[in-house]
Enzyme design. Structure first.
Site, PDB file in Angstrom:
ATOM      1  N   ASP A 295       0.786  -1.243   0.000  1.00  0.00           N
ATOM      2  CA  ASP A 295       0.000   0.000   0.000  1.00  0.00           C
ATOM      3  C   ASP A 295       0.812   1.285   0.000  1.00  0.00           C
ATOM      4  O   ASP A 295       0.244   2.357   0.179  1.00  0.00           O
ATOM      5  CB  ASP A 295      -0.917   0.077   1.238  1.00  0.00           C
ATOM      6  CG  ASP A 295      -1.958  -1.008   1.248  1.00  0.00           C
ATOM      7  OD1 ASP A 295      -2.152  -1.633   0.204  1.00  0.00           O
ATOM      8  OD2 ASP A 295      -2.571  -1.221   2.290  1.00  0.00           O
ATOM      9  N   ASP A 519      -8.735  -6.371   9.585  1.00  0.00           N
ATOM     10  CA  ASP A 519      -8.157  -5.285   8.784  1.00  0.00           C
ATOM     11  C   ASP A 519      -8.152  -3.955   9.530  1.00  0.00           C
ATOM     12  O   ASP A 519      -7.473  -3.013   9.118  1.00  0.00           O
ATOM     13  CB  ASP A 519      -8.961  -5.086   7.501  1.00  0.00           C
ATOM     14  CG  ASP A 519      -8.901  -6.299   6.592  1.00  0.00           C
ATOM     15  OD1 ASP A 519      -7.823  -6.885   6.448  1.00  0.00           O
ATOM     16  OD2 ASP A 519      -9.962  -6.653   6.033  1.00  0.00           O
TER      17      ASP A 519
HETATM   18  C1  BGC Z   1      -1.952  -4.911  10.401  1.00  0.00           C
HETATM   19  C2  BGC Z   1      -0.772  -5.682  10.912  1.00  0.00           C
HETATM   20  C3  BGC Z   1      -1.042  -7.150  10.849  1.00  0.00           C
HETATM   21  C4  BGC Z   1      -1.447  -7.539   9.454  1.00  0.00           C
HETATM   22  C5  BGC Z   1      -1.751  -8.996   9.294  1.00  0.00           C
HETATM   23  C6  BGC Z   1      -2.344  -5.396   9.051  1.00  0.00           C
HETATM   24  O1  BGC Z   1      -3.536  -4.808   8.688  1.00  0.00           O
HETATM   25  O2  BGC Z   1      -1.666  -3.555  10.374  1.00  0.00           O
HETATM   26  O3  BGC Z   1      -0.508  -5.301  12.219  1.00  0.00           O
HETATM   27  O4  BGC Z   1       0.084  -7.884  11.244  1.00  0.00           O
HETATM   28  O5  BGC Z   1      -2.564  -6.786   9.025  1.00  0.00           O
HETATM   29  O6  BGC Z   1      -2.927  -9.347   9.909  1.00  0.00           O
END
Ligand code: BGC
Length: 580
Positions: A295, A519
């Site tokens: 991103d 998310d």
């Molecule tokens: C988060 C991370 C997390 C990852 C996997 C991301 O949206 O910011 O902290 O490890 O997702 O779940």
């Protein structure tokens, strides 16, 4: 995390037909004697106006070729080779010859090479070439991906690879690392043992993740466990490098710990320690796949001024250059470790699939690949759809379709995008990246962890041809309210299980986002991870310019990003496609 599906910047009025066709060729048996043999996979992407790009994968199924090779085939109609790569290309009438370069003239048994060209004069009705010869022998190999996997497995039994030698596709012939921390959470869910042994990405989402946090072992712990799981065989472990300064500039759910200016901390407290650990001799036999900074660079294309989708924090990151500097630094440092395979994030089709975003992203990635002392050699490939929900294949409508003379590109859902699914997007991006200067053998990954869209609401055929919107909405698998929705999407299911070499140009389907991890929080939750509350994760939110002012489609009661979200995990299993 996971970002906006980004709308096009400005709609263009002209519809240009796009077709993608992949064929594989298998003909008669090789002549007796020296056992020559080959397979050719030919993929053409028409981009309108007669222009097209063709990828040609040659696999040597016979004895090793050492003194150079020559591939011959005939182009249909009046197609011409305009410019080719990874071979010396010539054409006489319809007949095309591609001769090896000094650096790729040897082709071991079962080894493959990707070459390609851009061409002109494609016309509707052209059929891709079906007959190829390699050094005079007609290519007769079995075309299925199963065979690819099997044959290449044979090639790679020589691993553990010599340190310093990267294989073309690290996933082929390799086991994959199962993260015991994720696996335990999955297995603790009712029905979760059905998928708890799947490989998922290990997210290095803050400096503390390197040493380990509550409930998650650190990097050394993962790598030691990976060596144990490998038990002497090739094994891929997938890491997500995700901690840029000013991270996730257009959203709040995964803002990181480093401020926009803290590039030096990124280098010295994050990338350098990770690179030092990865370089330890104990881990030299692992194939370490990294997903580099999701991103980030796509945000610099779509969410900056003067676009209507601009976000001030993204303007800051564009102006200070720290995304480009940081990605270049990560690629250079991690790429210096010979058994690391870097894959750069390319968003997903509902973000970068519009014409105004597509080529510009490829060019920016090439710039970043050459920043901070890096070169393109540090880029193994790209990954699409990380932590997003874009359908892998939309079987019931294609970008070329029209209803009563109106192109599906004009439907509300497609909204002038050039792609309708992740597979066509990833394959086309690969060609575009090569055009931007990346090596011809770059590979693509697609995150299929949550793009299955199965369950009882899944369409079983095309929509009605009353209007273009009825046709698209009735036939599409992706049941989001809007392509730009990205947070904990209601109705989603697990997608294709992780798989090596599933399609032409695709190194693997992967589960980079671990299913069951949120998310983003539906509402503000105080935390020390730098995570904000993004309205796109609130099911009552009515949207913004980046999702066409639609409802967010998010599940309620979600915890912080990265935290376990049982209700989502259960829904993903229920709506899995293929079903569990
Ligand atoms: C988060 C991370 C997390 C990852 C996997 C991301 O949206 O910011 O902290 O490890 O997702 O779940």
């Amino acid at each position: 995390m996971k970002l906006n599906g980004q709308r096009r910047w400005a709609a263009t009025g002209v519809v240009v037909a796009t077709t993608a066709a992949t064929i594989a060729v298998a003909l008669s048996a090789p002549p007796a004697g020296a056992a020559p043999g080959c397979r050719v996979d030919y993929t053409a992407n028409n981009w309108g106006g007669g222009g097209f790009g063709a990828s040609v994968k040659i696999t040597n199924l016979g004895d090793a070729v050492t003194g150079g090779w020559t591939l011959k085939f005939a182009l249909p109609g009046s197609q011409r080779v305009a410019q080719g790569w990874s071979a010396t290309w010539s054409q006489s009438g319809a007949n095309v010859t591609a001769a090896s370069m000094p650096w790729n003239g040897s082709l071991g048994t079962n080894a493959s090479i990707d070459i390609g060209f851009n061409g002109s004069n494609a016309a509707s009705g052209d059929v891709n070439p079906t007959t190829f010869t390699l050094n005079g022998t007609e290519c007769t190999g079995a075309p299925t991906t199963t065979t690819t996997t099997t044959t290449t497995t044979t090639t790679t039994t020589s691993n553990n690879p010599d340190p310093g030698t990267r294989v073309d596709n690290p996933y082929v012939g390799a086991k994959q690392y199962v993260n015991p921390d994720w696996s335990a959470k999955a297995a603790a869910e009712a029905g979760g043992s059905r998928i708890a042994n799947q490989p998922t990405g290990v997210w290095m989402d803050r400096i503390a993740a390197i040493a380990g946090t509550t409930g998650a072992r650190g990097l050394v712990g993962h790598l030691d466990e990976a060596v144990r799981q490998a038990a002497g065989s090739p094994l891929v472990i997938q890491l997500v490098i995700y901690n840029l300064p000013g991270r996730d500039c257009s959203a709040l759910a995964s803002n990181g710990e480093l401020k926009a200016t803290e590039i030096d901390r990124y280098k010295s407290e994050y990338i350098d320690p990770i690179a030092a650990i990865l370089a330890r001799p104990a881990y030299a036999g692992l194939r370490i796949v990294t997903t580099v900074e999701i991103d980030s660079l796509p945000n610099l294309i779509t969410n900056v001024s003067p676009r209507p989708t601009a976000v001030p924090a993204c303007d800051v990151m564009k102006a200070n250059g720290n995304y480009v500097t940081g990605v270049g630094y990560a690629l250079a440092k991690l790429g210096a470790v010979p058994n690391v395979y870097n894959y750069l994030d390319i968003g997903h089709h509902g973000w970068i699939g519009w014409d105004d975003n597509f080529g510009a992203t490829a060019e920016l990635l090439f710039q970043a690949a050459n920043a901070s002392g890096s070169t393109k050699a540090n880029v193994q490939g790209f990954i699409a759809n990380t932590a997003n929900y874009g359908a892998l294949k939309e079987p019931y409508f294609k970008i070329e379709d029209s209803v009563n003379g109106t192109s599906v590109r004009q439907s509300k859902w497609v909204d002038w995008n050039r792609y309708v699914d992740e597979l066509s997007y990833a394959q086309a991006f690969r060609n575009r990246a090569v055009q931007a200067g990346f090596d011809a053998n770059v590979g693509m990954l697609i995150d299929t962890s949550r793009n299955g869209w199965g369950g009882s609401a899944r369409p079983t055929g095309p929509g009605p041809t009353t209007t273009v919107d009825a046709y698209v909405n009735g036939g599409k698998l992706d049941r989001r309210i809007h392509l730009g929705n990205w947070c904990n999407q209601s109705g989603a299911g697990l997608g294709e299980r992780p798989k090596a070499a599933p399609e032409s140009g695709i190194d693997a389907y992967v589960w980079m986002k671990p299913p069951g991890e949120s998310d983003g929080a539906s509402e503000e939750i105080p935390n020390n991870e730098g995570k904000g509350a993004d309205k796109m994760c609130d099911p009552t939110y009515t949207g913004n310019v980046r999702n066409g002012n639609n409802m967010s489609g998010a599940l309620a009661d979600a915890p912080l990003s990265g935290h376990w979200f049982s209700a989502q995990f259960q829904e993903l299993m229920r709506n899995a496609y293929p079903a569990l």
